[in-house]
Write a protein that holds these residues in place. Structure first.
Motif, PDB file in Angstrom:
ATOM      1  N   ALA A  42       0.044 -48.553  -5.611  1.00 12.50           N
ATOM      2  CA  ALA A  42      -0.391 -47.324  -5.730  1.00 12.50           C
ATOM      3  C   ALA A  42      -0.412 -46.360  -5.101  1.00 12.50           C
ATOM      4  N   LYS A  43      -0.282 -46.047  -3.509  1.00 13.03           N
ATOM      5  CA  LYS A  43       0.258 -45.824  -2.465  1.00 13.03           C
ATOM      6  C   LYS A  43       2.062 -44.624  -3.182  1.00 13.03           C
ATOM      7  N   ALA A  44       2.106 -45.746  -3.059  1.00 14.36           N
ATOM      8  CA  ALA A  44       3.886 -45.299  -3.903  1.00 14.36           C
ATOM      9  C   ALA A  44       4.095 -44.514  -4.868  1.00 14.36           C
ATOM     10  N   SER A  45       3.695 -44.964  -6.042  1.00 15.07           N
ATOM     11  CA  SER A  45       3.374 -44.263  -7.399  1.00 15.07           C
ATOM     12  C   SER A  45       2.809 -42.753  -6.990  1.00 15.07           C
ATOM     13  N   SER A  46       1.809 -42.836  -6.234  1.00 20.30           N
ATOM     14  CA  SER A  46       1.083 -41.369  -5.912  1.00 20.30           C
ATOM     15  C   SER A  46       1.807 -40.378  -5.557  1.00 20.30           C
ATOM     16  N   VAL A  47       2.402 -40.625  -4.231  1.00 22.01           N
ATOM     17  CA  VAL A  47       3.525 -39.624  -3.512  1.00 22.01           C
ATOM     18  C   VAL A  47       4.935 -39.679  -4.910  1.00 22.01           C
ATOM     19  N   ALA A  48       4.837 -40.279  -5.708  1.00 20.77           N
ATOM     20  CA  ALA A  48       6.569 -40.462  -6.351  1.00 20.77           C
ATOM     21  C   ALA A  48       5.805 -39.480  -7.064  1.00 20.77           C
ATOM     22  N   SER A  49       4.585 -39.582  -7.584  1.00 14.94           N
ATOM     23  CA  SER A  49       4.431 -37.984  -8.896  1.00 14.94           C
ATOM     24  C   SER A  49       3.932 -36.630  -8.519  1.00 14.94           C
ATOM     25  N   GLU A  50       3.768 -36.340  -6.936  1.00 17.68           N
ATOM     26  CA  GLU A  50       3.407 -35.311  -6.193  1.00 17.68           C
ATOM     27  C   GLU A  50       4.857 -34.789  -5.930  1.00 17.68           C
ATOM     28  N   ARG A  51       5.802 -35.826  -5.561  1.00 12.75           N
ATOM     29  CA  ARG A  51       7.698 -34.920  -5.453  1.00 12.75           C
ATOM     30  C   ARG A  51       8.617 -35.555  -5.850  1.00 12.75           C
ATOM     31  N   GLY A  52       8.497 -36.066  -7.298  1.00 14.77           N
ATOM     32  CA  GLY A  52       9.485 -35.802  -8.103  1.00 14.77           C
ATOM     33  C   GLY A  52      10.313 -37.425  -7.795  1.00 14.77           C
ATOM     34  N   TRP A  53       9.436 -38.243  -7.682  1.00 11.47           N
ATOM     35  CA  TRP A  53      10.599 -39.604  -7.270  1.00 11.47           C
ATOM     36  C   TRP A  53      10.162 -40.535  -7.669  1.00 11.47           C
ATOM     37  N   ILE A  54      11.391 -40.952  -8.159  1.00 16.39           N
ATOM     38  CA  ILE A  54      11.755 -42.415  -8.294  1.00 16.39           C
ATOM     39  C   ILE A  54      11.216 -43.433  -8.590  1.00 16.39           C
TER      40      ILE A  54
END
Length: 401
Positions: free
Chosen positions: A176-188
């Protein structure tokens, strides 16, 4: 306990997207990719005749993924493959032409990768693979690890240039944390689990696993009658189930999914007839399988083409590690991590119970296929559990294996 799959409403055919991702053509694409990877040689398929006699079956063949691409785990085939495929697809869009897999080390692809950050959550092995894939193409990488990931496994990920982010809680919390941070920062996010609206990339990860199945089928003297395969979120189990269903059709082997008793999310989902998120309780020693909610894609496949679900206890997994490290009657010694031999632990449990043997048709003529999904990815823990260093076990392996 063993649970037969009675989800008759589901057991008709694979979803077309799953069949496309895990069929023969998809597996051939992975094989072609591996031709362009340094060190991409087939892992050993080991025959265990003495163990087969002991368990009362005709043969046991174990695919030993502890030798895979320097990572010591089947996961080496999934995360890195997905990262590189995603970079190639983005390069094709930016360059306005198809970019072939043979070009993945080209300056044009490197320029595209340099602007990307890939990320995932991991118990250890998948994160290493994603980090390795990112390093190979020159992308940035951030890996999220939960509290149960050992320092040794974190260091192994960091060796590939990834930044490690620590998350309180368990594997699902890190997802959940990886998905949330990626969404905020434009990561894949390159995850080996899937959820509604997020299936394409997990399909690519699972597609990478089919390479080991192609290798095994080419080396097996006869098709297997039974398969026991361990599961965390279900990715490897679903890849095996789908690929064998597509290759063999109605003649496919009887496939049993083996869960840790303390993290039996697929077993409980099969019991309920739908995906179940189970509560986190006492951690299991089978760290690579400690997941509490199945992958959506994996569940969709396994609900249709797995034949049975079962659990094993921690002490059974440890006993299997020791059995493989100290074999009897001439079988080769095999280094299997805490999660690596769990399929064998399931086979041993069924083989010792006449009622369970009868239920799945495990007769004296059975030919069983297993996967050692990891070697000693945490050597310190391996020595503590087995009583021998992995290098000392390896030293006893005959060169013919």
């Amino acid at each position: 306990m063993l649970l037969r799959n009675t989800l008759s409403d589901y057991r008709s055919a694979l979803d077309p997207s799953d069949a496309d991702a895990l069929g023969i053509e998809a597996a051939q694409a992975v094989e072609r990719f591996l031709q362009h990877r340094e060190g991409a040689t087939p892992t050993p398929l080991v025959s265990l005749p003495a163990l087969a006699r002991r368990l009362g079956v005709e043969s046991i063949y174990l695919k030993d993924e502890g030798h895979r691409l320097g990572l010591g785990s089947f996961k080496a085939l999934g995360g890195a493959y997905a990262v590189i495929q995603l970079v190639l697809e983005l390069a094709s869009k930016q360059l306005g032409r198809p970019v072939d897999v043979s070009e993945w080390r080209s300056p044009e692809v490197a320029a595209v990768a340099a602007g990307l950050t890939v990320t995932c959550a991991t118990d250890g092995n998948h994160g290493r693979s994603v980090a390795q894939g990112a390093q190979l193409v020159g992308a940035s990488c951030v890996i999220f690890v939960h509290a149960g990931v050992s320092d040794e496994r974190c260091r192994a990920i960091a060796r590939y240039g990834a930044r490690i982010e620590h998350v309180e809680g368990n594997y699902d919390d890190s997802v959940a944390k990886a998905s949330s941070v990626a969404s905020e920062r434009g990561w894949i996010v390159v995850s080996d689990t899937s959820w509604p609206g997020y299936e394409r990339i997990p399909h690519l990860v699972m597609q990478g696993y089919t390479a080991l199945l192609r290798e095994a089928l080419a080396a097996l003297p006869n098709p297997p009658t039974h398969v026991f395969v361990q599961a965390g979120v279900g990715g490897i189990a679903a890849a095996v189930a789908a690929h064998f269903a597509l290759v063999f059709g109605n003649d496919r082997p009887f496939l049993t999914v083996v869960d840790p008793a303390r993290a039996a999310c697929l077993f409980e989902s099969a019991k309920a007839g739908h995906i179940v998120k189970i509560p986190h309780d006492k951690p299991t020693v089978m760290a690579m399988l400690e997941c509490y909610e199945p992958s959506l894609v994996a569940w969709r496949i396994l609900s249709r083409v797995a034949d049975a679900f079962m659990t094993v206890e921690d002490d059974e997994a440890i006993a299997t590690m020791k059995d493989l490290a100290y074999p009897a009657d001439g079988d080769p010694a095999i280094v299997a991590g805490e999660s690596g031999g769990v399929g064998l632990a399931g086979l041993a449990k069924v083989a010792g119970d006449p009622a369970l043997r009868a239920e799945i048709g495990l007769g004296s003529d059975a030919s069983v296929f297993l996967i050692n999904t990891e070697g000693a990815t945490d050597p310190v823990l391996y020595e503590k559990l087995v009583g021998a260093r992995p290098e000392d076990v390896i030293a006893r392996v005959p060169s013919k294996t």
